[in-house]
Enzyme design. Structure first.
Site, PDB file in Angstrom:
ATOM      1  N   CYS A   9      39.821  37.186  39.874  1.00 18.11           N
ATOM      2  CA  CYS A   9      40.975  36.740  40.641  1.00 18.11           C
ATOM      3  C   CYS A   9      41.289  37.821  41.662  1.00 18.11           C
ATOM      4  O   CYS A   9      40.830  38.959  41.555  1.00 18.11           O
ATOM      5  CB  CYS A   9      42.184  36.518  39.745  1.00 18.11           C
ATOM      6  SG  CYS A   9      41.991  35.173  38.560  1.00 18.11           S
ATOM      7  N   GLY A  37      38.032  34.217  43.816  1.00 21.57           N
ATOM      8  CA  GLY A  37      38.485  33.038  43.096  1.00 21.57           C
ATOM      9  C   GLY A  37      38.641  31.856  44.019  1.00 21.57           C
ATOM     10  O   GLY A  37      39.278  31.971  45.061  1.00 21.57           O
ATOM     11  N   ASN A 112      45.399  39.815  37.763  1.00 21.10           N
ATOM     12  CA  ASN A 112      43.938  39.815  37.751  1.00 21.10           C
ATOM     13  C   ASN A 112      43.483  40.518  36.488  1.00 21.10           C
ATOM     14  O   ASN A 112      43.819  41.680  36.263  1.00 21.10           O
ATOM     15  CB  ASN A 112      43.400  40.522  38.989  1.00 21.10           C
ATOM     16  CG  ASN A 112      41.895  40.725  38.971  1.00 21.10           C
ATOM     17  OD1 ASN A 112      41.379  41.650  39.574  1.00 21.10           O
ATOM     18  ND2 ASN A 112      41.169  39.867  38.294  1.00 21.10           N
ATOM     19  N   GLY A 113      42.718  39.817  35.653  1.00 16.05           N
ATOM     20  CA  GLY A 113      42.222  40.431  34.426  1.00 16.05           C
ATOM     21  C   GLY A 113      42.309  39.466  33.265  1.00 16.05           C
ATOM     22  O   GLY A 113      42.483  38.259  33.433  1.00 16.05           O
ATOM     23  N   TYR A 254      28.436  42.735  41.860  1.00 10.95           N
ATOM     24  CA  TYR A 254      28.554  41.346  42.295  1.00 10.95           C
ATOM     25  C   TYR A 254      29.935  40.943  42.796  1.00 10.95           C
ATOM     26  O   TYR A 254      30.061  40.281  43.823  1.00 10.95           O
ATOM     27  CB  TYR A 254      28.167  40.426  41.136  1.00 10.95           C
ATOM     28  CG  TYR A 254      28.428  38.960  41.398  1.00 10.95           C
ATOM     29  CD1 TYR A 254      27.579  38.215  42.221  1.00 10.95           C
ATOM     30  CD2 TYR A 254      29.521  38.307  40.834  1.00 10.95           C
ATOM     31  CE1 TYR A 254      27.811  36.869  42.481  1.00 10.95           C
ATOM     32  CE2 TYR A 254      29.762  36.963  41.075  1.00 10.95           C
ATOM     33  CZ  TYR A 254      28.901  36.252  41.897  1.00 10.95           C
ATOM     34  OH  TYR A 254      29.139  34.928  42.141  1.00 10.95           O
TER      35      TYR A 254
END
Length: 476
Positions: A9, A37, A112-113, A254
């Site tokens: 995210c 995302g 985020n996480g 990535y």
């Protein structure tokens, strides 16, 4: 769409010291963070303590247009979020920012996480009377903060207290009526940076979001740090700092955009370095090195430079096929790779090809990509992967599949090579993947490769009861 690792995210926040179009700033920043995302996105704007939000399923340009941005209005602060669901269903209700209205004032939260104790905390809160409206762990974080806020003297103190109970990965941007707050878990699993633009303060998942606004990068939010932006400027709370850090190394392989800088290290150069290490570990006689767009391209350049084999553009990517492309029939699913990629025969025909990609998950997509090269006339295909084999799930926000679906858990390296149809296969070693981010001011988590995680993880990541019923097709 493909048998690949899914993104994370992305979070963003801006605190203006003068009247500006903060909604537009959030829009452009989310565009820059779209790679993190593509399921849903949202923006919340704060105008003198009144928070207005808009969010929905879809890409940034699909959810927001000039009319929607105008309705968000002018304000002094804004937060934004792009989401890929690693916990919680892909639905509008799970889109963020999560706006919570409580007795101490309204709060908008972006996360985020992934927490490893989310279900435990959720059940504890439910027993105390909490009612949840989403299936993601971000709402658990919001409840902990608002509960702590009832006794804490300030919102930042509430965040500090809530962090005592949170375990796992979280990079947060939180907007209260008067403050903008950034917080990062003590291991620093996910990136979070601070920027400045004409006296305005910005928090974002990656520096590419700062670049999109012409903002100046100040520094990273430290692991465990809480940073507060308000009318008095920036200040920091470091009571949770000082633990051993564990940045997800896959951010460099990535997830992050190649033009971003994370913890002082260039993502682009890290990927090139991964390719160079691959060339040293797995040399081969070949005529051309190509990468799988997009994250394999930089590693392919590094492999080519180190090996002396010429670099070539082996695939043309259809830029108009979104990541949310749906294939309603089996025939369309089988054509998915051909719709997205096409091999460039002029580059590979009659040649021995080194094919560089960032990972192999189940192997089905790799097989189709190799088939494209064979059909285009490649005489040999030697695959090189710029990460080690995935052998274990991720608990900290990357959607790495369960062990029974990971090809490296079911087959040896030689068997995988035969399965995907390559003449040889080589993975980057665990030792070298931790060296690719030269100059990074952190240590790394490599648990998905080794099974050794920086913090305790559950035997399996449980779904909340609501999400379990939905996935089973039952009424919650």
């Amino acid at each position: 769409m493909f048998d690949t690792i899914h993104e994370e995210c992305g979070v963003f926040g801006i605190y203006e010291n003068h009247t500006a179009d903060v909604a537009a700033s959030a829009y452009y920043a989310l565009y820059a963070l779209q790679h993190r995302g593509q399921e849903s996105c949202g923006i919340a704007v704060n105008d003198d303590g009144v928070i207005t939000a808009h969010k929905d399923v879809g890409l940034v340009p699909d959810v927001f247009n000039s009319e929607v941005l105008a309705k968000l209005g002018q304000g002094q602060m804004a937060v934004g979020h792009v989401r890929y669901s690693t916990t919680g269903l892909a639905s509008r209700s799970n889109a963020q920012p999560l706006v919570v209205r409580h007795i101490k004032g309204t709060m908008a939260l972006c996360h985020n996480g992934s927490l490893v104790n989310a279900q435990e905390l959720r059940e504890k809160l439910e027993l105390s009377g909490a009612i949840f409206h989403t299936t993601n762990d971000s709402e658990v974080i919001a409840y902990l903060i608002t509960t702590a806020r009832l006794k804490a003297g300030s919102i930042e103190q509430a965040v500090e207290q809530a962090m005592n109970e949170l375990k796992g990965a979280y990079s947060l941007v939180i907007m209260s009526p008067k403050k903008l707050i950034a917080a990062r878990d003590p291991q620093g699993f996910r990136p979070l940076v601070i920027g400045e633009l004409d006296g305005s303060y910005i928090f974002a998942s990656e520096t590419c979001a700062l670049d999109s606004l012409g903002a100046h990068y100040v520094r990273d939010v430290e692991a465990g740090e809480i940073v507060v932006a308000d009318e008095n400027g920036l200040r920091s709370i470091r009571t949770h700092c000082g633990q051993k850090t564990a940045m997800c190394v896959f951010e460099f392989v990535y997830i992050a955009r190649p033009d971003s800088v994370i913890e002082g290290a260039s993502v682009h150069l890290a990927r090139q370095r991964a390719g160079a290490y691959l060339a040293l570990e797995h040399p081969v006689q070949a005529d051309v090195v190509i990468g799988v767009p997009d994250s394999g391209l930089d590693a392919a350049m590094g492999y080519a430079k180190q090996s002396g084999i010429p670099y070539g553009i082996g695939f043309i990517k259809n830029r108009y096929v979104g990541r949310t492309f749906i294939q309603p029939t089996q025939a369309m699913r089988e054509r998915a790779v051909r719709i997205k990629l096409n091999a460039l025969g002029a580059c590979v025909k009659g040649k021995r090809v080194v094919l560089v990609d960032d990972s192999i998950v189940r192997g089905t997509t790799s097989r189709k990509i190799v088939d494209l090269l064979r059909e285009a006339g490649a005489t040999e295909v030697h695959m090189r992967v710029s990460s080690p084999p995935f052998l274990h799930p991720c608990y900290f926000g990357v959607d790495v599949d369960s062990r029974d679906k990971l090809i490296a858990c079911r087959m040896t390296q030689e068997e995988i090579a035969r399965e995907i149809g390559v003449d040889s296969l080589g993975y980057l070693s665990v030792d070298n993947i931790t060296k690719i981010a030269e100059g990074a001011k952190c240590d790394f988590c490599v648990g998905c490769f080794t099974g050794k995680y920086p913090i305790d993880v559950p035997a399996e990541m449980p779904k909340c009861r609501f999400e379990q019923k939905i996935s089973e097709g039952k009424q919650p």
